[in-house]
Design an enzyme around this catalytic site. Structure first.
Site, PDB file in Angstrom:
ATOM      1  N   TYR A  30       0.861  -1.182   0.000  1.00  0.00           N
ATOM      2  CA  TYR A  30       0.000   0.000   0.000  1.00  0.00           C
ATOM      3  C   TYR A  30       0.900   1.235   0.000  1.00  0.00           C
ATOM      4  O   TYR A  30       1.548   1.549   0.991  1.00  0.00           O
ATOM      5  CB  TYR A  30      -0.890   0.044   1.240  1.00  0.00           C
ATOM      6  CG  TYR A  30      -1.971  -1.010   1.316  1.00  0.00           C
ATOM      7  CD1 TYR A  30      -2.310  -1.795   0.229  1.00  0.00           C
ATOM      8  CD2 TYR A  30      -2.671  -1.200   2.502  1.00  0.00           C
ATOM      9  CE1 TYR A  30      -3.309  -2.744   0.314  1.00  0.00           C
ATOM     10  CE2 TYR A  30      -3.675  -2.142   2.599  1.00  0.00           C
ATOM     11  CZ  TYR A  30      -3.993  -2.919   1.507  1.00  0.00           C
ATOM     12  OH  TYR A  30      -4.985  -3.862   1.600  1.00  0.00           O
TER      13      TYR A  30
ATOM     14  N   LEU B  68     -18.378  -1.748   2.274  1.00  0.00           N
ATOM     15  CA  LEU B  68     -19.244  -0.747   1.633  1.00  0.00           C
ATOM     16  C   LEU B  68     -19.223  -0.872   0.111  1.00  0.00           C
ATOM     17  O   LEU B  68     -19.561   0.072  -0.600  1.00  0.00           O
ATOM     18  CB  LEU B  68     -18.807   0.664   2.040  1.00  0.00           C
ATOM     19  CG  LEU B  68     -18.784   0.967   3.532  1.00  0.00           C
ATOM     20  CD1 LEU B  68     -18.358   2.407   3.774  1.00  0.00           C
ATOM     21  CD2 LEU B  68     -20.139   0.699   4.174  1.00  0.00           C
ATOM     22  N   GLY B  69     -18.846  -2.050  -0.384  1.00  0.00           N
ATOM     23  CA  GLY B  69     -18.751  -2.222  -1.832  1.00  0.00           C
ATOM     24  C   GLY B  69     -17.724  -1.282  -2.436  1.00  0.00           C
ATOM     25  O   GLY B  69     -17.907  -0.779  -3.537  1.00  0.00           O
ATOM     26  N   ARG B  70     -16.640  -1.048  -1.703  1.00  0.00           N
ATOM     27  CA  ARG B  70     -15.574  -0.111  -2.094  1.00  0.00           C
ATOM     28  C   ARG B  70     -16.111   1.300  -2.297  1.00  0.00           C
ATOM     29  O   ARG B  70     -15.565   2.083  -3.069  1.00  0.00           O
ATOM     30  CB  ARG B  70     -14.844  -0.593  -3.356  1.00  0.00           C
ATOM     31  CG  ARG B  70     -14.153  -1.943  -3.185  1.00  0.00           C
ATOM     32  CD  ARG B  70     -13.351  -2.319  -4.407  1.00  0.00           C
ATOM     33  NE  ARG B  70     -12.724  -3.638  -4.270  1.00  0.00           N
ATOM     34  CZ  ARG B  70     -11.540  -3.847  -3.704  1.00  0.00           C
ATOM     35  NH1 ARG B  70     -10.867  -2.839  -3.209  1.00  0.00           N
ATOM     36  NH2 ARG B  70     -11.043  -5.073  -3.632  1.00  0.00           N
ATOM     37  N   GLY B  71     -17.184   1.621  -1.607  1.00  0.00           N
ATOM     38  CA  GLY B  71     -17.764   2.957  -1.684  1.00  0.00           C
ATOM     39  C   GLY B  71     -18.984   3.057  -2.567  1.00  0.00           C
ATOM     40  O   GLY B  71     -19.668   4.089  -2.575  1.00  0.00           O
TER      41      GLY B  71
ATOM     42  N   LEU C  90     -21.865   1.662  -2.220  1.00  0.00           N
ATOM     43  CA  LEU C  90     -23.091   1.770  -1.439  1.00  0.00           C
ATOM     44  C   LEU C  90     -23.261   3.140  -0.793  1.00  0.00           C
ATOM     45  O   LEU C  90     -24.364   3.494  -0.374  1.00  0.00           O
ATOM     46  CB  LEU C  90     -23.132   0.682  -0.362  1.00  0.00           C
ATOM     47  CG  LEU C  90     -23.319  -0.742  -0.881  1.00  0.00           C
ATOM     48  CD1 LEU C  90     -23.230  -1.755   0.261  1.00  0.00           C
ATOM     49  CD2 LEU C  90     -24.661  -0.886  -1.604  1.00  0.00           C
TER      50      LEU C  90
END
Length: 318
Positions: free
Chosen positions: A56, A204-207, A209
């Site tokens: 990362y 969160l569904g990678r944002g 949602l």
């Protein structure tokens, strides 16, 4: 902060963990000062689980986390992923999980983290290396005191069994949320049979949602994740709207509904939230961890897995 045991015989960690990836790259600009404030707020709120990886930001995330935890290392449970190889341009080049590479990667991570140990060291699967060899190398590091617990990420049930036979696996990290439920068919039951905990990312569904477009400077979601491609995103946005209505009727936010749904799937699951500001962290930590059956049903009706469009996997094509 409610605590949960990571696996049948594992350590006790906070029921919600902080995923630090977005503080370094992939999801657009992140302010360093705000990121450090978020880590500080997490510690203050009783969060003990911090998730990072040596790839990362190619080391940046580990050094950032080390700065945020300075003087507070004993209050944190740090889990580190390794194995992904990257070029000078940031491109991903594959996986290297050979035993020698395992030990070298850990040596550099310890230096960046300013720590004499990693609490949970997680391997990515290298198709060129038997998983037993990689896990055995991490087991050596456990015996030497450099690693406390062994973990693995994104593997199928058969591979998980092989890994666990080589050395007890404390936790599996896997994408799990309303939009990504393939863990439920075989992998999650295997974890429970073997007494392996789960740390869930992509809650969160990678944002998706929470209304993110996945676009903008430095945000790669709309480029590499099919669910964020224009047509798919428009359709999936309708699911997010349906979840919004359910959340409002239960007097919680969409993020809290999605986090609460995952947390309610079992006390052996620790959702990882990728909050990058203290405000978003506060919202996430207020998520209900034990939703009522009728609320869970309404949430699942709003976002049925079969209705989600686009693969969760990275892809260069739609």
């Amino acid at each position: 902060m409610e605590m949960r045991r990571l696996g049948l015989n594992g350590p006790s960690v906070s029921a919600i963990g902080l995923g630090c990836m977005g503080m370094s790259e992939f999801y657009g600009h992140s302010d360093r000062t705000t990121a450090l404030a978020t880590i500080a707020a997490a510690i203050e709120a009783g969060v003990t689980m911090f998730d990072t990886a040596d790839f990362y930001g190619m080391g940046h995330n580990e050094t950032l986390l080390a700065e945020g935890l300075r003087g507070k290392r004993d209050r944190a449970f740090i889990q580190v992923k390794f194995g992904a190889q990257r070029g000078p341009d940031g491109a991903f080049l594959g996986i290297d999980a050979r035993p020698g590479a395992v030990k070298t990667a850990l040596a550099y991570s310890l230096r960046r983290l300013g720590s004499d140990h990693v609490d949970l060291y997680q391997t990515c699967l290298d198709p060129a290396v038997p998983v037993e060899d990689t896990i055995g190398a991490i087991g050596d590091l456990v015996r030497q005191g450099y690693v406390r617990h062994v973990g693995i990420t994104n593997v199928d049930a058969a591979t998980l069994r092989r890994a666990h036979a080589a050395h007890p696996i404390t936790a599996l990290q896997f994408e799990y949320g309303l939009m990504s439920r393939d863990i439920e068919s075989e992998v999650l039951p295997t974890c429970r049979e073997l007494g392996i905990g789960v740390t869930a990312y992509g809650v969160l569904g990678r944002g998706l949602l929470t209304g993110s477009s996945g676009s903008g400077v430095g945000d790669y979601r709309s480029i590499v994740f099919p669910r964020f491609r224009e047509a798919n995103r428009a359709h999936n946005g309708g699911l997010a709207d349906a979840l919004q209505r359910v959340a409002q009727s239960n007097r919680i936010t969409v993020a809290q509904a999605a986090i609460g749904w995952v947390a309610s799937q079992g006390d052996d699951i620790v959702p990882l939230v990728g909050a990058r500001t203290p405000e978003r962290l506060t919202e996430a930590l207020a998520a209900p961890l034990h939703l009522q059956p009728e609320t869970l049903f309404a949430i699942e009706e709003a976002v049925p897995q079969a209705a989600v469009r686009g693969s969760r996997e990275m892809s260069a094509h739609s």
